[in-house]
Design a protein around this motif. Structure first.
Motif, PDB file in Angstrom:
ATOM      1  N   ILE A   1       0.962  -1.442  -0.238  1.00  0.00           N
ATOM      2  CA  ILE A   1       0.030   0.072  -0.008  1.00  0.00           C
ATOM      3  C   ILE A   1       0.628   1.294  -0.202  1.00  0.00           C
ATOM      4  O   ILE A   1       0.819   1.962  -0.827  1.00  0.00           O
ATOM      5  CB  ILE A   1      -0.921  -0.243   1.288  1.00  0.00           C
ATOM      6  N   ILE A   2       1.322   1.336   0.998  1.00  0.00           N
ATOM      7  CA  ILE A   2       2.628   2.288   1.330  1.00  0.00           C
ATOM      8  C   ILE A   2       3.620   2.595   0.242  1.00  0.00           C
ATOM      9  O   ILE A   2       3.368   3.819  -0.734  1.00  0.00           O
ATOM     10  CB  ILE A   2       3.112   2.294   2.519  1.00  0.00           C
ATOM     11  N   SER A   3       4.796   2.077  -0.340  1.00  0.00           N
ATOM     12  CA  SER A   3       5.062   2.019  -1.335  1.00  0.00           C
ATOM     13  C   SER A   3       4.793   2.409  -3.015  1.00  0.00           C
ATOM     14  O   SER A   3       5.307   3.557  -3.348  1.00  0.00           O
ATOM     15  CB  SER A   3       6.183   0.981  -1.627  1.00  0.00           C
ATOM     16  N   PRO A   4       3.661   1.466  -3.657  1.00  0.00           N
ATOM     17  CA  PRO A   4       2.830   1.901  -4.521  1.00  0.00           C
ATOM     18  C   PRO A   4       1.944   3.199  -4.578  1.00  0.00           C
ATOM     19  O   PRO A   4       2.666   4.429  -5.630  1.00  0.00           O
ATOM     20  CB  PRO A   4       1.277   0.679  -4.619  1.00  0.00           C
TER      21      PRO A   4
ATOM     22  N   VAL B   1      -2.182   3.637  12.447  1.00  0.00           N
ATOM     23  CA  VAL B   1      -2.945   5.611  12.972  1.00  0.00           C
ATOM     24  C   VAL B   1      -2.073   6.093  11.748  1.00  0.00           C
ATOM     25  O   VAL B   1      -2.462   7.320  11.520  1.00  0.00           O
ATOM     26  CB  VAL B   1      -3.259   5.801  14.477  1.00  0.00           C
ATOM     27  N   LEU B   2      -0.911   6.261  12.227  1.00  0.00           N
ATOM     28  CA  LEU B   2       0.424   6.520  11.222  1.00  0.00           C
ATOM     29  C   LEU B   2       0.699   6.893   9.902  1.00  0.00           C
ATOM     30  O   LEU B   2       0.608   7.687   9.072  1.00  0.00           O
ATOM     31  CB  LEU B   2       1.570   6.760  12.044  1.00  0.00           C
ATOM     32  N   MET B   3      -0.089   5.078   9.891  1.00  0.00           N
ATOM     33  CA  MET B   3       0.196   5.112   8.379  1.00  0.00           C
ATOM     34  C   MET B   3      -0.687   5.887   7.527  1.00  0.00           C
ATOM     35  O   MET B   3      -0.779   6.669   6.241  1.00  0.00           O
ATOM     36  CB  MET B   3      -0.060   3.592   7.632  1.00  0.00           C
ATOM     37  N   LYS B   4      -2.424   5.928   8.234  1.00  0.00           N
ATOM     38  CA  LYS B   4      -2.853   6.043   7.599  1.00  0.00           C
ATOM     39  C   LYS B   4      -3.179   7.686   7.934  1.00  0.00           C
ATOM     40  O   LYS B   4      -4.780   9.255   6.905  1.00  0.00           O
ATOM     41  CB  LYS B   4      -4.729   6.324   8.175  1.00  0.00           C
TER      42      LYS B   4
ATOM     43  N   GLU C   1      -8.285   9.156  -2.263  1.00  0.00           N
ATOM     44  CA  GLU C   1      -8.373   8.017  -0.776  1.00  0.00           C
ATOM     45  C   GLU C   1      -8.555   7.842  -0.357  1.00  0.00           C
ATOM     46  O   GLU C   1      -8.093   6.264   0.728  1.00  0.00           O
ATOM     47  CB  GLU C   1      -7.922   9.698  -0.060  1.00  0.00           C
ATOM     48  N   ARG C   2     -10.636   7.571  -0.681  1.00  0.00           N
ATOM     49  CA  ARG C   2     -11.006   6.604   0.436  1.00  0.00           C
ATOM     50  C   ARG C   2     -10.905   4.980   0.065  1.00  0.00           C
ATOM     51  O   ARG C   2     -11.192   3.955   0.840  1.00  0.00           O
ATOM     52  CB  ARG C   2     -12.200   6.699  -0.472  1.00  0.00           C
ATOM     53  N   ASP C   3     -10.225   4.714  -1.354  1.00  0.00           N
ATOM     54  CA  ASP C   3      -9.942   3.166  -1.304  1.00  0.00           C
ATOM     55  C   ASP C   3      -8.603   2.742  -0.916  1.00  0.00           C
ATOM     56  O   ASP C   3      -8.406   1.836  -0.296  1.00  0.00           O
ATOM     57  CB  ASP C   3      -9.806   3.578  -3.696  1.00  0.00           C
ATOM     58  N   ILE C   4      -8.230   4.387  -1.216  1.00  0.00           N
ATOM     59  CA  ILE C   4      -7.122   3.261  -0.493  1.00  0.00           C
ATOM     60  C   ILE C   4      -6.679   2.964   1.578  1.00  0.00           C
ATOM     61  O   ILE C   4      -6.239   2.584   1.990  1.00  0.00           O
ATOM     62  CB  ILE C   4      -4.783   4.670  -0.239  1.00  0.00           C
ATOM     63  N   LEU C   5      -7.536   4.122   1.786  1.00  0.00           N
ATOM     64  CA  LEU C   5      -7.726   4.014   3.296  1.00  0.00           C
ATOM     65  C   LEU C   5      -8.905   2.682   3.865  1.00  0.00           C
ATOM     66  O   LEU C   5      -8.160   1.740   4.738  1.00  0.00           O
ATOM     67  CB  LEU C   5      -7.959   4.984   3.409  1.00  0.00           C
ATOM     68  N   GLN C   6      -9.036   1.625   2.685  1.00  0.00           N
ATOM     69  CA  GLN C   6     -10.371   1.039   2.701  1.00  0.00           C
ATOM     70  C   GLN C   6      -8.726  -0.169   2.152  1.00  0.00           C
ATOM     71  O   GLN C   6      -9.635  -1.151   3.600  1.00  0.00           O
ATOM     72  CB  GLN C   6     -11.291   0.809   1.641  1.00  0.00           C
ATOM     73  N   LEU C   7      -8.171   0.335   1.655  1.00  0.00           N
ATOM     74  CA  LEU C   7      -7.295  -1.278   1.329  1.00  0.00           C
ATOM     75  C   LEU C   7      -6.748  -0.919   3.282  1.00  0.00           C
ATOM     76  O   LEU C   7      -6.466  -2.615   3.954  1.00  0.00           O
ATOM     77  CB  LEU C   7      -6.691  -0.909   0.887  1.00  0.00           C
ATOM     78  N   THR C   8      -6.084  -0.383   3.356  1.00  0.00           N
ATOM     79  CA  THR C   8      -5.846   0.032   4.658  1.00  0.00           C
ATOM     80  C   THR C   8      -6.521  -0.653   6.039  1.00  0.00           C
ATOM     81  O   THR C   8      -5.538  -1.662   6.363  1.00  0.00           O
ATOM     82  CB  THR C   8      -5.452   1.230   5.094  1.00  0.00           C
ATOM     83  N   ASP C   9      -7.444  -0.483   6.128  1.00  0.00           N
ATOM     84  CA  ASP C   9      -8.702  -1.220   7.104  1.00  0.00           C
ATOM     85  C   ASP C   9      -7.981  -1.924   6.423  1.00  0.00           C
ATOM     86  O   ASP C   9      -8.370  -2.874   8.476  1.00  0.00           O
ATOM     87  CB  ASP C   9     -10.377  -0.651   7.620  1.00  0.00           C
TER      88      ASP C   9
END
Length: 741
Positions: free
Chosen positions: A82-85, A231-234, A247-255
């Motif tokens: 998630i973070i790198s891409p 928390v820090l990544m989000k 942003e919604r898509d990335i946060l949803q994948l993180t969740d």
């Protein structure tokens, strides 16, 4: 992958938070995971297969990965997947602009040793030319770098980015898979043209997550470290100024990954999660293998750990593959009978402690009734965990209700009818617009369900039953159904059983001191060996009240303070509160309400400070007050919006002094920004003031609502409501204002 869902009760597969107490005893954790497999089936033959697998698996082995290894692995997957891409897409544009500027100002593309840019002027950072053009291979003279023979030409933005990094971090060939999270974060931190807030967030992610992950010290990865990492990544993702959808898509994948990790930790090892985790672990291992050829020894250690984990995950997959095939066959066989398995219970809570006997009693009473109609009441004082117990039962035994699990709020006629409207819509029922039509149509539909179902009626606290409530509770629709009903109420046990016509009633008492201590330690993810006296004293003072324990634990965890520090602040705050009550001689407060009021005041002060710190002004506090004043305890998040035709001019024209204007302006700016709204809700959730559901609802405990409302003066209540309705472009009459308390 499993889709997740979210203080003193727990969670399982598909939850926002964890289902059971996070224990330091490996054997307990392993047994839970075996039990989770056993809960996947009801068929006798299938149950035998599961028991066979469980017996073949030595309890000392359990699920191969230890909890700290799981947390470390999930965070690593998120950094890699998630973070790198995300950063690879974001970084190039800024570096392209900087490269174009330096070409014009310093001819960086044609420079030579005679004249080259030694330091980056805005930050005075020395640039590392060893990192480009194979300069690191130029032979040294008497052990010193031969910088006169370096090639100083910077050909593109990729090479420019390397100048800001140490040589060993600059081994990438482009902003692609060869450029890892460490390099990307370093670029953002060292280049001043990135926003300051993003650079600060990136530094926290690098120092507190990525670097510590690379050290491969599993013992550091406790639950607090795991949750803080997300928390820090989000937060960093929110600083990237991405489009709202992206942003919604990335946060949803993180969740999703966060909750899948929690599922695994608490025994809900879903097959799709297992497969996806194995796939991403393999991808991460391949990346580390390529890095280990050119990087430091850490990657060799990480690669070895990941290789071992892959072997262990494969062994789990082999053991459960036969069970998976059996379950799939059973599901296909029963598909025509089961239909859709509806589930509308709130998100599962993070820590469930101290109500195991009551949970077992609920299950035994319903099991005795089998497929016959049965009503159970859960009664107790406010803040005793009635809703938490009902929620935990719904989650833990949801497989026993193929007809569905449904949840309604019976706090008032309005909340009850609104709940039934949502349920009717969720099962695609057609109903007329009359007040009770949705309720009647849904109950008619429920009464015809061929399979067993569960319906929870939450917060029946009114002194008198209205006609609508009586129709729902005592109507003929329940006759000859296969339904179980749970009612949560503050009515005393015997009175509740008689007036609500319940078959059984469970009266919730306060948690015992050992249960309270266990909850505080578990919820804060600390064993508090150095703080034992303070934990015992705090647990005694909170008097076993689950709501107060949850708010205290949330405070300690969010601020990462010690139990001793919290205990000292609690005593001070309680003394202030008692003095203020002495000034109001006609005001009486129970011990339970005093305890909740004290913990609430402490959390409220922290929220005010955090709101200011994060640039939200008074907005977070105002949103709390809005939720407290709205009639329903469950509120749709869509109310937090601003009329698009409202302008800043219209806001500043409102009547009121400087303080009034600030409240309204802060609220206006916060609700105009999707990111700021997320910030506010995250703060409120962090301190356990509200809970968020996957249906975009916000839940505030009735006792917390009452506590907040009683602290507000009449004039301030009106100010908050006027600010709220003005955002929507509405106007309330005096009569309508009365409706909002």
């Amino acid at each position: 992958m499993a889709t997740p869902s979210s203080s003193s009760g727990n969670e399982g597969l598909g939850k926002d938070f964890s289902e059971e107490t996070v224990t330091s005893e490996p054997t307990s954790s392993k047994r839970r995971k075996i039990e989770a497999l056993q809960e996947l089936c009801q068929d006798t033959e299938l149950d035998q297969d599961v028991n066979s697998i469980a017996c073949r698996q030595n309890v000392d082995e359990g699920t191969p990965l230890e909890d700290d290894e799981v947390r470390w692995l999930i965070v690593g997957v998120c950094l890699h997947k998630i973070i790198s891409p995300t950063l690879r897409k974001y970084v190039p544009q800024t570096m392209q602009r900087l490269y174009a500027n330096l070409k014009l100002s310093d001819s960086i593309d044609t420079q030579t040793f005679a004249h080259y840019l030694r330091r980056y002027t805005p930050t005075n950072k020395e640039l590392n030319y060893e990192a480009i053009n194979n300069n690191s291979t130029v032979p040294k003279i008497r052990g010193r770098r031969d910088i006169q023979n370096y090639d100083y030409r910077v050909h593109d933005e990729v090479e420019l980015s390397k100048l800001f990094l140490q040589t060993h971090m600059a081994q990438y060939t482009g902003f692609d898979d060869t450029c890892d999270s460490s390099a990307l974060l370093g670029i953002i931190i060292n280049v001043d043209t990135f926003p300051a807030a993003l650079r600060s967030a990136a530094k926290a992610v690098r120092n507190d997550i990525r670097n510590e992950w690379a050290h491969c010290n599993f013992s550091q990865w406790d639950m607090n470290k795991f949750q803080t990492s997300f928390v820090l990544m989000k937060h960093m993702i929110g600083c990237l100024n991405l489009s709202a959808q992206e942003e919604r898509d990335i946060l949803q994948l993180t969740d999703t990954w966060e909750n899948n990790g929690l599922d695994i930790l608490h025994g809900a090892v879903g097959f799709s999660v297992l497969k996806e985790l194995k796939k991403e672990t393999k991808s991460l291992a391949e990346y580390c293998q390529s890095k280990s050829r050119t990087s430091d020894e850490n990657f060799k250690k990480i690669l070895q750990s990941l290789t071992n984990m892959l072997d262990e995950l494969e062994s789990v997959k082999t053991r459960v593959s036969a069970l998976e095939n059996k379950i799939n066959g059973l599901c296909k066989h029963q598909e025509s009978n089961k239909g859709t398995n509806y589930f509308t219970a709130p998100n599962r809570i993070e820590v469930f402690v101290g109500r195991e006997n009551e949970l077992k009693q609920l299950e035994e009473n319903f099991s005795a009734a089998d497929n016959l109609p049965c009503i159970q009441a859960i009664s107790g004082l406010g803040g005793m965990g009635k809703t938490s117990l009902a929620s935990e039962y719904s989650w833990k035994y949801r497989e026993q209700y193929p007809g569905g699990v449904f949840w309604v709020s019976i706090e008032s006629d309005n909340t009850l009818l609104d709940s039934f409207q949502q349920l009717a819509s969720s099962v695609a029922l057609q109903y007329k617009e009359k007040e009770k039509d949705a309720m009647r149509e849904f109950l008619r539909w429920l009464s015809t369900r061929p399979d067993k179902w569960l319906l929870v009626a939450d917060n029946l606290d009114s002194d008198e039953l209205t006609e609508t409530m009586a129709e729902f509770l005592f109507g003929f629709w329940k006759r000859d159904t296969k339904g179980h009903v749970i009612i949560t109420t503050r009515r005393e046990g015997k009175h509740a059983k008689e007036t609500l016509k319940a078959d059984f009633c469970i009266w919730l008492k306060k948690l015992t001191p050992p249960q309270s201590i266990h909850f505080l330690k578990t919820r804060t993810a600390t064993d508090a060996v150095q703080d034992e006296e303070a934990v015992v004293a705090l647990a005694k003072e909170l008097d076993g009240l689950p709501l107060a324990l949850e708010q205290a634990a949330a405070h300690i965890k969010c601020l990462q303070c010690t139990f001793q520090e919290y205990w000292a602040e609690f005593k001070t705050e309680r003394l202030h509160l008692l003095k203020s009550l002495d000034c109001r001689s006609n005001w009486k407060m129970s011990r339970e309400r005093l305890t909740v009021q004290t913990t609430w005041n402490m959390n409220f002060d922290c929220i005010k400070r955090q709101s200011e710190k994060e640039g939200l002004g008074t907005a977070a506090v105002t949103v709390i007050e809005i939720f407290a004043l709205l009639p329903a305890a469950r509120t749709n998040l869509r109310i937090l919006r601003v009329n698009p035709y409202k302008t800043i001019i219209g806001i500043t024209d409102w009547r009121g002094g400087e303080g009034v204007e600030r409240i309204k302006l802060d609220l206006y700016h916060a609700l105009k920004s999707e990111f700021k709204k997320k910030q506010i809700l995250e703060i409120l959730s962090r301190f356990s003031i509200v809970k968020l559901t996957k249906e975009d609802k916000v839940i505030m405990h009735p006792l917390v609502q009452e506590t907040i409302e009683k602290e507000m003066t009449k004039s301030h209540r009106r100010l908050v409501l006027e600010s709220f309705v003005h955002m929507h472009g509405l106007a309330l009459t005096e009569g309508e204002m009365v409706m909002f308390r």
